[in-house]
Design an enzyme around this catalytic site. Structure first.
Site, mmCIF file in Angstrom:
data_model
loop_
_atom_site.group_PDB
_atom_site.id
_atom_site.type_symbol
_atom_site.label_atom_id
_atom_site.label_comp_id
_atom_site.label_asym_id
_atom_site.label_seq_id
_atom_site.Cartn_x
_atom_site.Cartn_y
_atom_site.Cartn_z
ATOM 1 C CD GLU A 1 66.514 46.225 55.813
ATOM 2 O OE1 GLU A 1 67.426 45.373 55.603
ATOM 3 O OE2 GLU A 1 66.772 47.401 56.114
ATOM 4 C CD GLN B 1 65.397 53.528 59.178
ATOM 5 O OE1 GLN B 1 66.435 53.569 58.532
ATOM 6 N NE2 GLN B 1 65.382 53.558 60.505
ATOM 7 C CG ASP C 1 63.044 53.000 48.114
ATOM 8 O OD1 ASP C 1 63.191 53.228 46.910
ATOM 9 O OD2 ASP C 1 62.338 53.704 48.854
ATOM 10 C CE1 TYR C 2 67.067 51.338 50.923
ATOM 11 C CE2 TYR C 2 66.329 52.281 52.986
ATOM 12 C CZ TYR C 2 67.014 52.395 51.794
ATOM 13 O OH TYR C 2 67.643 53.551 51.460
ATOM 14 C CG HIS D 1 65.744 57.390 50.934
ATOM 15 N ND1 HIS D 1 67.008 57.437 50.411
ATOM 16 C CD2 HIS D 1 65.874 56.903 52.185
ATOM 17 C CE1 HIS D 1 67.869 57.003 51.313
ATOM 18 N NE2 HIS D 1 67.215 56.676 52.394
#
Ligand SMILES: Cc1ncc(C[n+]2csc(CCOP(=O)(O)OP(=O)(O)O)c2C)c(N)n1
Length: 805
Positions: A526, A548, A551-552, A593
């Protein structure tokens, strides 16, 4: 590994005159460092960090860096800036003094501490300059290692310009992709994760970059023993070494930092390989020194043992350079002495000029206040107090603006009960200085000119009788298809974006249609996905970088916050990176997620637009808006919206939605609910139920959190209803509190409240798994009903008696 011997490199083919010039440059660069330190120690500047001990490598680098190339480096690179003509000694001192003017410090207009460099990529109208006329420096930042993620994109852009035919006409940015991105980094910083992630990404992307590691054995006081296995970064990197004649991997060089001829030879060789073969290089420059210690914060005698200090004197690159010049009979000792004398003069006069230019305006401001104070003295009974204030102001050795401002307030306090025409003048100056300095230190956080997303004309979506109803993801798919067809600068990438078309299919079929370079997969990385985007955008491309899941985003939040969000501001409008970050979140299932960490995000990324559309048509309109502007933005799609049916606008590729303009999605008169994203749907459900018991709810989708309701339209709703609730899925005190502050404090909603304002956020814990976990972790329709009903019960218990608790 190419470990060169000294004798390999002769003859260098460099004229004696040029070598002497190099000596002068190295020597002057050292002098400005020494003077710079002195200026800090004497209190004229606040802090200093210098490039002493790293001069020769940078002089060698300067011999191979060309117009159009990019640098992404750190605070040791002053000699490179001088050697490439991208910075002057006077500008160097201007930045040290924090001279807050682009004309004096074109790198940062006094906003960054010294040795943070940046060339000016855009003009005062936000238009791109011809980057092929510059040796470009992407704007430095202090968090060490953070120069690496953007290096990925700066290097990768060359490949795209080289391989995408439709970009060939962009000659202002590239000449067929032959540009190299030069990275510089300290040995200590090679322990950072982002160093490794960036290196791997550059290798995988086979992008032309030369990464120079300045190894002086320490990171401030910490020696390499604590930083890396085998205490030797190039040994550690040997797995990245390409096999002979292959293109996969790096060419790695090791060379001494005091060894002028070999440095020149290594940089030349690395440049040839990288520029011609597109193979990235790593140059590990060992045996460097740090003669002034890490910075002005302390002295290295405190932590370096005596034998190391002695060794550093012996291996000082400038004295070694001098010895080499003499040994080669390139100059005589007298000639070098003469050069040194001139260098000292040049450095000193640069300091003097910079100081005079810096203080001129400050003195003017200070004197204008002192003059008014003198006039006031003559007709006030509190003369002595005013004289004290004036004397105190004039006695400061450095005329800082803050002193002038305190003197103004001090004086106004003293004469608060008196009336003089001079008092009005003082109040006027107070006002003027506040406005001027607000601009001087705060301008350009967002674009203030034509490339602003706020200036994009609104084009309404067009619906025709035969407009099809499709899945949400198909709306986005059509939007991206149109965008990629229209503009070859648009490059989309992220995990699973290419072959699969994205985990939610918004890019389905588009790689096949537009090719692997336009719609591309990346590794799971990321931080460098965002770095890749920043670098590409700085070189004139329009990346859509996908993270994606929301959360990331946290993995990349540091670089979004420190680098992307501050870029335009920290260069005072000299650089921009119009990156579009695409992600999805809020609501699915489970802890990792369905996060909605909006307060963390919006408070860390001021400088970006943060957009939280409630459906995919809204998202498409916002993509079109951002693509029509040149500012960075983050769009967070709603995770549960990809299979929801929406009508596809006929003008899917062109309609736009304005930023900062909320939409009333249900009209009502009793209470205003302010929300966004996926809670819009749940609030609407609750509003239907509230209607059954006679409560008429107005629901507002704010649509963008940054900017927030620029026309204060929510206030108009509050004026009508007198009651307000803010709802989202973030933690208590999170983005609901932010919205509350915006409406109640900034918009003045406080004066229109008939009931206490409420927030209804998610729970403080992370969302638990499963539908019931979600229900008990995020605001649900029943909870919204009860919260609003209770407010109305308090207003009129007879009309709205409690019937549920
Ligand atoms: C992310 C981050 N952590 C810590 C610091 C504080 N810091 C500034 S310089 C430095 C050491 C860097 O050492 P090195 O990479 O060897 O470069 P050098 O300064 O020796 O050239 C540290 C720890 C920082 N600026 N950024």
């Amino acid at each position: 590994m190419a470990n060169l011997e000294v004798n390999d490199c002769l003859p260098l083919g460099i004229a004696a005159q040029e070598i002497n010039k190099d000596y002068k440059l190295a020597y002057t660069s050292r002098q400005v460092s020494l003077i710079g330190r002195r200026e800090v120690m004497s209190g004229k500047a606040k802090f200093g960090i210098f490039g002493g001990g790293k001069e020769l490598a940078q002089i060698a680098m300067a011999k191979v860096i060309r117009d159009g190339d990019f640098r992404s480096g750190y605070y040791r690179d002053q000699t490179l800036m001088f050697a490439t003509g991208t910075g002057t000694y006077q500008e160097y001192f201007a930045q040290l003094f924090a001279h807050a003017a682009v004309e004096a410090d074109p790198w940062s207009a006094g906003r960054q501490m010294n040795n943070h460099f940046a060339t000016r990529s855009i003009d005062s109208n936000g238009n791109w300059n011809n980057l092929m006329d510059l040796i470009n420096s992407s704007a430095d930042i202090s968090p060490v290692g953070s120069q690496m993620p953007r290096l990925v994109g700066l290097a990768y852009a060359s490949r795209l310009y080289n391989e995408i035919e439709e970009l060939r006409h962009m000659t202002q940015f590239s000449r067929n992709g032959k540009e190299i991105a030069f990275g510089t980094i300290g040995n200590g910083t090679c322990a950072e994760g982002m160093f490794w992630e960036s290196l791997n990404a550059i290798g995988v992307l086979r992008s032309p970059s030369i990464i120079t590691i300045y190894d002086d054995g320490y990171a401030i006081s910490v020696p390499n023993d604590y930083a890396m296995v085998k205490q030797d970064i190039s040994k550690l990197l040997s797995g990245f070494q390409r096999r002979p004649e292959t293109h996969d991997g790096f060419e790695i060089f090791v060379v001494h930092g005091w060894d002028y001829p070999n440095l020149v030879k290594v940089f030349r060789k690395a440049e040839k390989i990288t520029r011609q073969e597109n193979v990235p290089s790593i140059i590990h420059v060992i045996e460097m020194t740090q003669p002034q210690g890490h910075s002005t914060s302390g002295s290295h005698e405190r932590y370096k043992p005596q034998d190391r200090l002695d060794w550093e004197i012996e291996h000082d690159c400038i004295s070694r350079f001098r010895a080499w010049i003499l040994s080669q009979k390139i100059a005589t000792p007298d000639e070098l002495d003469q050069i040194e004398l001139e260098s000292k003069k040049d450095a000193e006069s640069a300091r003097k000029n910079a100081w005079e230019a810096y203080t001129a305006q400050l003195l003017l401001e200070r004197n204008s206040v002192a003059h008014i104070l003198s006039q006031l003295e003559t007709n006030t009974p509190r003369k002595n107090e005013l004289i004290n204030i004036k004397d105190n102001l004039l006695s400061k050795p450095s005329p800082l603006r803050r002193h002038t401002m305190s003197a103004i307030l001090d004086a106004l306090i003293v004469i608060r009960d008196e009336n003089h025409p001079e008092k009005e003048k003082l109040i006027e100056l107070n006002r003027k200085f506040k406005t001027e300095n607000g601009e001087r230190y705060g301008s350009h956080l967002y674009s203030q000119i034509g490339d602003s997303a706020l200036h994009v004309p609104v084009i309404e979506p067009v619906y025709q009788p035969d407009s099809p109803t499709v899945n949400g993801y198909e709306v986005l798919n059509a939007c991206f298809d149109a965008a990629l067809s229209r503009d070859p600068r648009i490059i989309a990438f992220g995990q699973d974006v290419g072959r699969l078309g994205g985990v939610n299919q918004a890019f389905r079929g588009l790689q096949k249609k537009f090719g692997e370079l336009r719609v591309t997969d990346t590794g799971v990385r990321e931080l460098t996905i965002i770095g890749q985007a920043i670098g590409l955008a700085m070189r004139g491309l329009r990346p859509i970088a996908e993270i994606q899941y929301l959360d990331y985003l946290i993995y990349a939040l540091q670089i979004i916050s420190d680098d992307l969000a501050t870029l335009r501001w920290r260069t005072a409008g000299g650089q921009k990176a119009p990156v579009i970050i695409r992600t999805r979140g809020h609501r699915l299932e489970g802890v990792w997620h369905s996060g909605s960490q909006l307060s963390g995000i919006i408070n860390l990324v001021r400088g970006l637009h943060v957009i939280v559309p409630r459906n995919m048509t809204q998202a498409a309109g916002f993509y079109n808006t951002l693509l029509a502007a040149e500012e960075p933005g983050l769009i967070i799609e709603v995770l549960n919206g990809y299979r929801v049916k929406e009508i596809l606008p006929a003008n899917i590729g062109t309609f736009t939605i304005p930023l900062g303009i909320p939409e009333i999605i249900r009209h009502g008169s009793d209470i205003t609910v302010v929300t966004y994203g996926s809670t819009c749907q749940i609030v609407l459900e609750a509003a239907d139920n509230l209607q059954r018991v006679g409560i008429d709810v107005e629901v507002i989708d704010v649509r963008t959190l940054l900017p927030f309701d620029i026309n204060a339209s929510i206030l108009e709703s509050l004026k009508k209803t007198g009651r307000i609730v803010f709802i989202d899925e973030d933690v208590p005190g999170g983005a609901t509190a932010y919205m509350l502050q915006e409406v109640i404090e900034r918009q003045g909603g406080y004066f229109w409240l008939d009931s206490e304002p409420h927030t209804l956020p998610g729970k403080a814990h992370r969302p638990a798994f499963g539908s019931d976990g979600d229900y008990w972790s995020k605001p649900n329709a029943e909870q919204i009903f009860e919260t609003i009903y209770e407010i109305m019960n308090e207003v009129n218990p007879n009309k709205y008696p409690n019937f549920f608790s």
